[in-house]
Design a protein around this motif. Sequence first.
Motif, short mmCIF file in Angstrom:
data_model
loop_
_atom_site.label_atom_id
_atom_site.label_comp_id
_atom_site.label_asym_id
_atom_site.label_seq_id
_atom_site.Cartn_x
_atom_site.Cartn_y
_atom_site.Cartn_z
N ARG A 194 43.39 28.56 41.84
CA ARG A 194 42.95 29.22 43.08
C ARG A 194 43.99 30.21 43.59
N GLN A 195 44.53 30.97 42.68
CA GLN A 195 45.53 31.96 43.06
C GLN A 195 44.89 33.18 43.71
N SER A 196 45.62 33.82 44.59
CA SER A 196 45.21 35.11 45.13
C SER A 196 45.56 36.18 44.10
N LEU A 197 44.60 37.03 43.75
CA LEU A 197 44.79 38.01 42.68
C LEU A 197 44.39 39.41 43.16
N PRO A 198 45.11 39.95 44.13
CA PRO A 198 44.72 41.26 44.68
C PRO A 198 44.75 42.36 43.63
N GLY A 199 43.67 43.11 43.57
CA GLY A 199 43.59 44.25 42.66
C GLY A 199 43.17 43.94 41.25
N GLN A 246 34.10 31.80 47.73
CA GLN A 246 33.77 33.07 48.37
C GLN A 246 34.61 34.19 47.78
N VAL A 247 35.88 33.90 47.49
CA VAL A 247 36.75 34.89 46.87
C VAL A 247 36.22 35.27 45.48
N LEU A 248 35.79 34.28 44.71
CA LEU A 248 35.25 34.54 43.38
C LEU A 248 34.04 35.46 43.43
N LEU A 249 33.13 35.19 44.34
CA LEU A 249 31.94 36.03 44.46
C LEU A 249 32.31 37.45 44.90
#
Length: 404
Positions: free
Chosen positions: A124-129, A289-292
């Motif tokens: 569940r890492q944040s992966l901006p960009g 929600q992030v995945l979608l």
Amino acid sequence: MSFKQFSSDQDVIDFVQTHTAVFNNSPDLTVTEIGDGNINFVYRVDDGAQSLIVKQALPYIRVIGEAWPLSQDRIRIEAKALKQSEESCPGSVPEVYHYDAASCAIIMADIGQYQSLRQALIERQSLPGVAEELGAYVAKSLFYSSDFYLSSKAKKSIVQDFINPDLCQISEEVYFWDPFCDHERNNVNTPLAARASEWWQDAELKQAVARLKMKFQNQAQVLLHGDLHTGSVFVDPSAEHKVKVIDPEFAFVGPAGFDLGVLIANYLLNLAGQSRAAGEPEERHAYQQVLLSDVNSLWQSLTESFRRLAAEHTQDPCLQSSDIVDAWLSELLTDSLGFAGVEMTRRTLGVAHVADVEQIEDEAARAEAQTMCLDMADLLIKHAGQFSGMPVITAAVGELSFCR
């Protein structure tokens, strides 16, 4: 010259020293095997300050042995596909230092500072960009190997260069055959057995999959990676090039929606896995929600990049209309959804599952997540043509997989 498998660390070191000057004949080299052991041997060669990767293809599937022969031409195809990707999307793949036909081996840059996208999603890492860069990578891969950009002669030359019958046969079997019948290679979670039996008897589903298989076998639209799941994508959000794509040994010229479909499916497999994974429900739901959102961003980046490339670089006057581009992208979306459903099925009922779901230790809870996978697959395979855009699709699959 006959093929000789590397049989010692010194063989690997000699190969590297003969064909590169990376280590400047350093005597202090170590060799570590880092491959997953299924098909090929993969080694990291390191002098303590820098490292590189050596990949050697055997004349059979390593995990099975000589009982399943496999053409070593796949390593030539992989080297050529990596170079093709570097031309169309610089920085998106490890640099190839050397390809050796006699040894059936590639020497390439080490991307050890990157992490597999699959593991990053599991954590569940944040992966901006990352999703945006992936979309641009797919767009460039599609455009620069398509009829929009290539002359007829150049396109047919690429088709010829990437004929890959052995690995295409594997894909045809594990994607379109095994998971849709009671095949001995399948790996079905016991609580899912009744649903699997129903799946194998669904005539509407099997007809839709047969049409997708025909596209896979006959539609030579673009050069595909052929195995673009999240384990073949490595990421580092802090790097200039956030995405590195590896392992295109399954590359061939096929239907444009296949790679995109496999990639979308692996985001959705993680989406379903999050529903029953460890952790607080609120945290898991937020990441869903992030995945979608990432799937939407991937598609938006892809379409914007592709339209820009088409407007600026389309060579064929017959294909320069924006209406033609829009129609092509519409078909791309529909096909990719169908292929996504096939990928989700084979990762749920077929021989090769994914850690996104397999990490769920409780068998019953894992079956619930797998049921969500099949619900999404059923929707995507049977109803792909009914969706008006990616946000509508992500909303529909989200309803089937949110933590509950």
